[in-house]
Write an enzyme that holds these catalytic residues in place. Structure first.
Site: not given
Ligand code: CTP
Length: 219
Positions: A25-26
Site C-alpha cells: 500500500s502507501n
C-alpha cells in the site's frame, strides 16, 4: 445553464493483497479526499465518496462506498461517474499489485531467505475515464518527488484533466496526514495558483472555489 450538482470523490490508499494477512500500500491517510467530500456536502452538492481503507469517519451527508484495491476502486468509479458532474481523484492508487493473491497465509518455510514478488500493473483509473468526459470536470492530484510542475503538467495533459493539484513529496510539509501543506493548482488553460501552508480543509475550500469557476466557464 446546467447547475453543478453531483460530485464524486475518491480518497485514501488502495491495498493490494499478497495473501489474507499482507498487502502492498502507501502512506495516504485519506484526509484530503474526506475534506473535499465534507466541503462539497456542506455546500449542498450530492456527494459520493469512494474510499480505500482509512482511520477516519466518513463525513455526514455523503454516500460512502468502501473499497480495498485498485480494481475495486476502478469498478466503483466507472459505475458512479456516469451520473457525476465532477470527479476529484484524490486517492493514492497503487500502480502495481502482486500477480497472484494467495488465499490463507504464506508460510515462511516455503520461501527462501531472499524472495521476489512479481507485480503487475494496475489500471490507470483517471486516464481510463477521461476519454469519455462528456462535459464533466475531472480533477487529479500529482504527487512528485522531482520536477513538480513539469510532471504535474504532463499528467494534466496525458489524463485530459481540467485541473491538477501538484503536491511535492520532498517538501518538509508532507502531503500525508494532519499537517499543513503547500500545493499548486494548474488548470487546462495554464492558470497556476499556489496555496501555501494550508490545512486540508483550506485546500478543499480553494479547490471547490476553483471547480465552481471551471464549471461556470464551461456552461
Ligand atoms: N491515478 C489513477 N490510477 C492509477 C494511478 C493514479 O487514477 N493507477 C490517479 C491518482 O488518483 C491521481 C493521478 O492519477 O489523481 C496522478 O497520480 P500519481 O500517483 O501522481 O501519478 P501516476 O499517474 O501514478 O504516475 P507516477 O506514479 O509515475 O508519478
Amino acid at each position: 445553464m446546467k447547475r453543478l450538482s453531483k460530485i464524486l470523490v475518491t480518497a485514501g490508499p488502495t491495498r493490494e493483497r499478497l495473501d489474507d494477512i499482507r498487502f502492498i500500500s502507501n502512506l495516504s491517510t485519506g484526509r484530503m479526499g474526506y475534506a473535499v467530500a465534507d466541503c462539497a456536502a456542506k455546500r449542498g452538492y450530492k456527494v459520493t465518496l469512494i474510499s480505500g481503507p482509512t482511520n477516519i469517519a466518513p463525513p455526514g451527508g455523503v454516500k460512502f462506498i468502501e473499497i480495498e484495491d485498485a480494481r475495486q476502486m476502478e469498478r466503483e468509479v466507472k459505475k458512479n461517474i456516469k451520473k457525476a458532474d465532477c470527479l476529484f481523484m484524490t486517492s493514492a492508487v497503487c500502480d502495481w499489485r502482486p500477480e497472484a493473491r494467495v488465499h490463507g497465509k504464506i508460510k515462511k518455510e516455503r520461501l527462501g531467505k531472499k524472495i521476489s514478488i512479481k507485480l503487475v500493473k494496475n489500471p490507470d483509473i483517471l486516464a481510463g475515464v477521461s476519454g469519455d468526459k462528456d462535459g464533466k470536470i475531472l480533477i487529479g492530484f500529482a504527487l512528485e518527488s522531482e520536477s513538480l510542475l513539469t510532471n504535474a503538467k504532463k499528467k494534466l495533459k496525458a489524463k485530459r484533466l481540467d485541473l491538477i493539484v501538484a503536491n511535492s513529496a520532498r517538501h518538509k510539509k508532507s502531503p500525508f496526514g494532519h499537517g499543513k501543506t503547500d500545493v499548486t493548482f494548474i488548470d487546462n488553460r495554464g492558470n497556476v495558483k499556489n496555496i501555501r501552508h494550508a490545512t486540508k480543509k483550506k485546500v478543499a475550500k480553494e479547490l471547490l472555489d476553483s471547480t465552481e469557476a471551471l464549471w461556470a466557464r464551461k456552461q
